[in-house]
Enzyme design. Structure first.
Site, PDB file in Angstrom:
ATOM      1  CG  ASP A 292     -44.595  20.133  50.250  1.00  0.00           C
ATOM      2  OD1 ASP A 292     -44.298  21.010  49.428  1.00  0.00           O
ATOM      3  OD2 ASP A 292     -45.629  19.448  50.176  1.00  0.00           O
ATOM      4  CD  GLU A 334     -43.952  25.149  49.762  1.00  0.00           C
ATOM      5  OE1 GLU A 334     -44.399  25.660  48.729  1.00  0.00           O
ATOM      6  OE2 GLU A 334     -44.583  24.294  50.387  1.00  0.00           O
TER       7      GLU A 334
END
Ligand code: GLC
Ligand code: GLC
Length: 649
Positions: A292, A334
């Site tokens: 993330d 990501e």
């Protein structure tokens, strides 16, 4: 000290390893346990050592931290189950497993889709019906009660949110999914923790050790000197990237929300602690970790603090740790940043998988403009990645849509990128005359004019409008758009990723506007609950859900029959018609030509183009299961029609 002979890197590696090895080996419970670990260690220690030395080598206690990191790795290896170790071996023997034509991903919220982990396990038959082989569970760990950024503020990486279940439930679910051929994907939220994490609590107490886990400044000048070059990620929520803590009398670095504290990776203790959390998730049964917000993990004064070389080194070092202690694990990047930066995270030694935000943005761009030039030119440059890695191709996710294309390519095509982004925002928030979309603006920044768009697929492609107006023709076009986009992500190469609810054409949920904890975050409009009654709609003949679900199932059934749609090359073409997107797929001597009409009017491509770019034989459309004839030297495509063409003699 002066050395008379400069030591080589290999010499340093060997000498360091020789010193570290005995301390590790003496903890082994059996020779076999050590042997397997030693094999991985020998293979990947040089890489790990080089990376960690580049990051931390000038710190006085570097050797101590290195030792700690290896002990973390060995403890995790010892705790790794026999079943997972067996799977590690199978994956080593078949490293391409995730590039198969059978791979199909989906992402869902445990609470919104099922209620809790136990109930989610009961949805496995639905996942199977859909053909999933990859399930991304949105963040499910302990997080602040009020607002947790949808779980992306983690308070404890080892404790499941009690409302969703327990660690034991999660492990059971992972095992049940694995039995059905579905891998489990979890988030590795490693750029920040919540302000309620034990480390943050200690920092709040003024513990120096833990203050150094984060960026906590007493001096506003220090904050200003960083902020001069930083971008604001959530400008609607707060000015700047720091949060003043009255209780600590300090500024804390918070790139996202004020309760998400950025971790300080300059501190090797943070790297070690997070390596432990990473391996814990792997041992809990995660097959893929979604890294993330990975672009933000390294800060350097005077820079944007995004995509810095050290951020890559940190991720690569995690990759080496995983290769040693959880070798079957894959990383997914990501990075929702400039296309040139996105690809830099992709590699066998960094992230084997990556979201493809460029394709995502370009699909939406082409639907709005009905033109494919920007998509074609952008992807020609940026679609190719290493053969042993894969894109994760998606249309919607839980986040907003940002228009991350390359300005230079836009200019080359005579498109003013800023104006064009404004157009796209107006288009997808329904402000543009004639737009079919019903999106919601996200993080509008009046100072920079920036904005992103939130919304469910169904609402963005015109379903919401069509259903509200009770206009069958508008609904029909919307469904065609949904199938068109999926026909591309299912065929272009990589792992297609569905966003749960989109497979039924679900619409925006505006109830977040009534919830004080969600009201300021319009992404909640595209985080909708899916109950049994909604799922049952797929079996109601003629319903929107049935038409979308059935259409997707058909595409997927065809896809699974053709290995050329799995691992293999992709060549993006100019079709000679600005409304028709095209590419070929190739693998061994198998080939396929995909054509897609991005307009609601019939289009055609010339026979010469096809003969020149692809084949002289007759063309057979795999989707309709029939030969497609040329009419007056041209191949006709109906509105939003897609062909998966195979040459047959
Ligand atoms: C990622 C997540 C997003 C979250 C952010 C901060 O971008 O997808 O939902 O807000 O990271 O963790
Ligand atoms: C991350 C993503 C960005 C997204 C944001 C929150 O920064 O990179 O695209 O908008 O999180 O949604």
């Amino acid at each position: 000290m002066t050395l008379s002979v400069a030591p080589s890197f290999e010499y340093d590696v060997q000498r360091t390893l020789n010193r570290l090895q005995p301390g590790l080996q003496q903890r082994a419970k059996s020779p076999a346990e050590w042997q397997a670990f030693e094999q991985n260690l020998t293979l990947h220690f040089p890489r790990l050592f080089g990376l960690l030395r580049s990051l931390y080598g000038d710190q006085y206690d570097f050797f101590y931290h290195l030792e700690q990191i290896l002990h973390t790795a060995f403890s995790s290896w010892q705790a790794r189950s026999a079943a997972l170790k067996k799977q590690d071996k199978q994956r080593a023997a078949n490293p391409d497993w995730f590039r198969s034509e059978n791979m199909l991903g989906a992402a869902c919220y445990v609470d919104l889709f099922a209620g809790d982990l136990k109930a989610l396990q009961e949805k496995i038959p639905y996942f199977k019906e859909l053909g999933l082989t990859y399930l991304h569970l949105m963040p499910l760990f302990k997080a602040p009660a009020e607002n947790s950024d949808g779980g992306y503020a983690v308070s404890d990486y080892r404790q499941v949110d009690p409302a969703l279940g327990t660690m034991a439930d999660l492990k059971k679910l992972a095992t049940a999914l694995r039995k059905e051929g579905i891998v489990m994907v979890l988030d590795f939220v490693f750029n920040h923790t919540s302000d309620e994490h034990a480390w943050a609590e200690q920092a709040k107490q003024g513990d120096t050790e833990y203050l150094n886990y984060y960026f906590c400044f007493e001096d506003r000048a220090e904050v200003d000197s960083y902020e001069r070059t930083l971008r604001e990620i959530f400008p609607e929520i707060r000015k700047g990237c720091f949060t003043w803590r009255e209780d600590m009398q300090r500024w804390v670095w918070t790139t996202f929300n004020s309760f998400q504290w950025d971790l300080n990776y300059r501190n090797p203790a943070v790297f070690n602690a997070m390596a432990g959390e990473l391996l814990y998730l792997a041992n809990a049964g995660a097959d893929i970790l979604r890294f993330d917000a990975l672009a933000f993990v390294w800060k350097e004064k005077g820079t944007s603090c995004e995509n810095l070389p050290q951020a890559h080194a940190v991720i690569q070092a995690f990759n080496a740790v995983a290769a040693i202690a959880a070798p079957g694990l894959l990383f997914k990047s990501e990075a929702i940043v400039h296309p040139d930066e996105v690809v830099k995270y992709i590699g066998r030694d960094e992230c084997q998988l990556s979201y493809n935000p460029l394709l995502m943005a370009m699909l939406w761009n082409s639907l709005a403009t009905r033109k494919v030039r920007l998509m074609t030119h952008s992807l020609q440059q940026r679609f190719p990645i290493a053969d042993d890695c894969a894109w994760v191709n998606y249309i919607r996710c839980h986040d907003d849509i940002g228009w991350t294309f390359d300005d230079a390519i836009a200019w080359q095509l005579g498109i003013n990128p800023d104006h064009h982004r404004q157009f796209l925002n107006r288009y997808y928030t329904g402000q543009f005359e004639g737009s079919f979309a019903r999106g919601v603006p996200f993080q509008e920044n009046p100072q920079t004019g920036d904005c992103r768009v939130a919304g469910m697929l169904g609402s963005l492609v015109g379903l919401e409008k069509g259903l509200e107006e009770d206009n069958a023709a508008v609904v029909d076009m919307a469904i065609r758009r949904i199938l068109l986009m999926h026909a591309i992500i299912f065929s272009i190469g990589g792992v297609p990723l569905l966003y749960m609810g989109d497979e039924l054409g679900l619409l925006n949920d505006y109830s977040y506007e009534q919830d004080p904890a969600k009201r300021n975050d319009s992404r909640w409009v595209n985080r909708v609950a899916v109950d049994e009654a909604t799922l049952a709609q797929r079996n109601v003949q003629g319903s929107v859900a049935e038409r979308v679900f059935g259409g997707l199932q058909h595409l997927l059934k065809v896809r699974r029959q053709w290995p050329v749609l799995g691992a293999g090359g992709t060549h993006i073409l100019e079709t000679g018609n600005i409304h028709v997107f095209g590419f070929t797929r190739f693998r061994d001597d198998e080939q396929l030509l995909v054509l897609a009409n991005f307009s609601e009017t019939p289009q055609s491509v010339s026979q010469d183009f096809i003969r020149g770019a692809y084949s002289h034989a007759d063309l057979f459309d795999l989707l309709q299961g029939e030969a497609v004839p040329f009419a007056e030297g041209r191949l006709l495509l109906a509105p939003y029609e897609v062909f998966w063409l195979q040459a047959r003699s």
